[in-house]
Every structure is written in structure tokens, then in C-alpha cells.
Design a protein around this motif. Structure first.
Motif, PDB file in Angstrom:
ATOM      1  N   PRO A  77       0.837  -1.204   0.000  1.00 50.33           N
ATOM      2  CA  PRO A  77       0.000   0.000   0.000  1.00 50.33           C
ATOM      3  C   PRO A  77       0.872   1.253   0.000  1.00 50.33           C
ATOM      4  O   PRO A  77       1.879   1.323   0.694  1.00 50.33           O
ATOM      5  CB  PRO A  77      -0.779  -0.106   1.312  1.00 50.33           C
ATOM      6  CG  PRO A  77      -0.721  -1.543   1.684  1.00 50.33           C
ATOM      7  CD  PRO A  77       0.579  -2.059   1.156  1.00 50.33           C
ATOM      8  N   ASP A  78       0.467   2.227  -0.811  1.00 49.96           N
ATOM      9  CA  ASP A  78       1.184   3.499  -0.883  1.00 49.96           C
ATOM     10  C   ASP A  78       0.631   4.431   0.190  1.00 49.96           C
ATOM     11  O   ASP A  78      -0.131   5.355  -0.082  1.00 49.96           O
ATOM     12  CB  ASP A  78       1.026   4.104  -2.282  1.00 49.96           C
ATOM     13  CG  ASP A  78       1.893   5.333  -2.470  1.00 49.96           C
ATOM     14  OD1 ASP A  78       2.786   5.573  -1.634  1.00 49.96           O
ATOM     15  OD2 ASP A  78       1.680   6.059  -3.455  1.00 49.96           O
ATOM     16  N   LYS A  79       1.020   4.119   1.420  1.00 55.03           N
ATOM     17  CA  LYS A  79       0.585   4.921   2.566  1.00 55.03           C
ATOM     18  C   LYS A  79       1.637   4.765   3.667  1.00 55.03           C
ATOM     19  O   LYS A  79       2.456   3.824   3.619  1.00 55.03           O
ATOM     20  CB  LYS A  79      -0.787   4.472   3.058  1.00 55.03           C
ATOM     21  CG  LYS A  79      -0.829   3.050   3.576  1.00 55.03           C
ATOM     22  CD  LYS A  79      -2.219   2.677   4.033  1.00 55.03           C
ATOM     23  CE  LYS A  79      -2.202   1.274   4.635  1.00 55.03           C
ATOM     24  NZ  LYS A  79      -3.514   0.858   5.086  1.00 55.03           N
ATOM     25  N   HIS A 109      -2.638   3.310  -6.068  1.00 50.29           N
ATOM     26  CA  HIS A 109      -2.870   3.030  -4.656  1.00 50.29           C
ATOM     27  C   HIS A 109      -1.791   2.136  -4.071  1.00 50.29           C
ATOM     28  O   HIS A 109      -1.777   1.886  -2.871  1.00 50.29           O
ATOM     29  CB  HIS A 109      -4.245   2.377  -4.453  1.00 50.29           C
ATOM     30  CG  HIS A 109      -5.368   3.225  -4.929  1.00 50.29           C
ATOM     31  ND1 HIS A 109      -5.745   4.388  -4.301  1.00 50.29           N
ATOM     32  CD2 HIS A 109      -6.184   3.104  -6.005  1.00 50.29           C
ATOM     33  CE1 HIS A 109      -6.753   4.938  -4.958  1.00 50.29           C
ATOM     34  NE2 HIS A 109      -7.033   4.176  -5.993  1.00 50.29           N
TER      35      HIS A 109
END
Length: 143
Positions: A77-79, A109
């Protein structure tokens, strides 16, 4: 789940990087990701390309010092915490990370990172057990 990475040893001289990229362009080889590590005298250019076998042959034929290494493409996840989670899994399983560099996510995402680990088979197994998505070479070359 292995991805072929091309590594090129380059003298740290003007025009060397341009020569590599021109040669690949003229051969219709597309660069998907790259990383450069350098010192005062030389650099190592690491590439993920759409045609790794051809790239290796063309570079070798043109007198570049080139090698092929197996790496893994890890989607997360790109978080905040996405990378930390994957690195913690590797650490908890005593899998040493030699280096990594970023790629791009397909849907906007996810983040995609290229990992070079000492124990590639163990890394593939452990990450799979933790439901971490690894992309096979063909999928990465086609991005």
C-alpha cells in the motif's frame, strides 16, 4: 516471482550513462526502473528493463561490464507504514535486505519496490505467507 535486474559497471566519466541509455533506446529496450550508486571513480547502474536477456546481450557485445541479478518486485500500500511492514516481516525472519529502490504503483494506490535480498527463496515464501504481493518478472517487464 523473480525479476531479472541488469547491473552495469560504469566509469564515472561524462557521457557513460548517456551511452548506455542510447544503446538501449536504439535497440528498442525500454527502461522500467533504475538506480545508480556511485563513488568518485565508478558507478553501478541497476536497471529493470522490458527485455532483460536482450539488454544483457547488447550491453555485453558493446563492451560494457554487465551482470544479471535476481530481485523481487514487492507491491505494498502506498501509505505511511507500507514499507515498514514489509521490512519488519523480513527482519523478523532474519532475511537480510541488501538494497531496494522504488518503482511505481499500477493503480495509484500501491507502491512497487525492487528488493535485493540475500535469501531470495526464503523472502518469496515468507512474504507470500504474509499475503504480501510479489509481481512475477513478466508482469514487471510489461508495466
Amino acid at each position: 516471482m523473480r525479476v531479472k535486474q541488469i547491473s552495469i559497471f560504469l566509469e564515472n566519466k561524462r557521457g557513460r550513462l548517456a551511452a548506455v541509455t542510447r544503446l538501449l533506446a536504439d535497440t528498442k529496450i525500454n527502461i522500467r526502473a533504475l538506480s545508480i550508486a556511485d563513488t568518485t571513480d565508478f558507478g553501478v547502474l541497476r536497471l529493470i528493463v522490458d527485455q532483460p536477456d536482450l539488454a544483457y546481450q547488447v550491453l555485453k557485445k558493446n563492451d560494457f561490464t554487465v551482470s544479471e541479478t535476481e530481485v523481487i518486485a514487492v507491491e505494498m500500500p502506498d501509505k505511511p507504514g507500507g514499507l515498514a511492514k514489509v521490512l519488519e516481516i523480513l527482519d523478523q525472519n532474519n532475511i537480510n535486505l541488501e538494497y531496494l529502490y522504488a518503482f511505481y504503483g499500477q493503480s495509484g494506490h500501491e507502491a512497487l519496490n525492487i528488493f535485493r535480498v540475500e535469501q531470495i527463496d526464503e523472502a518469496i515464501q515468507v512474504l507470500g505467507e504474509h499475503h504480501i504481493k510479489l509481481l512475477p518478472g513478466d508482469a514487471v517487464y510489461a508495466l
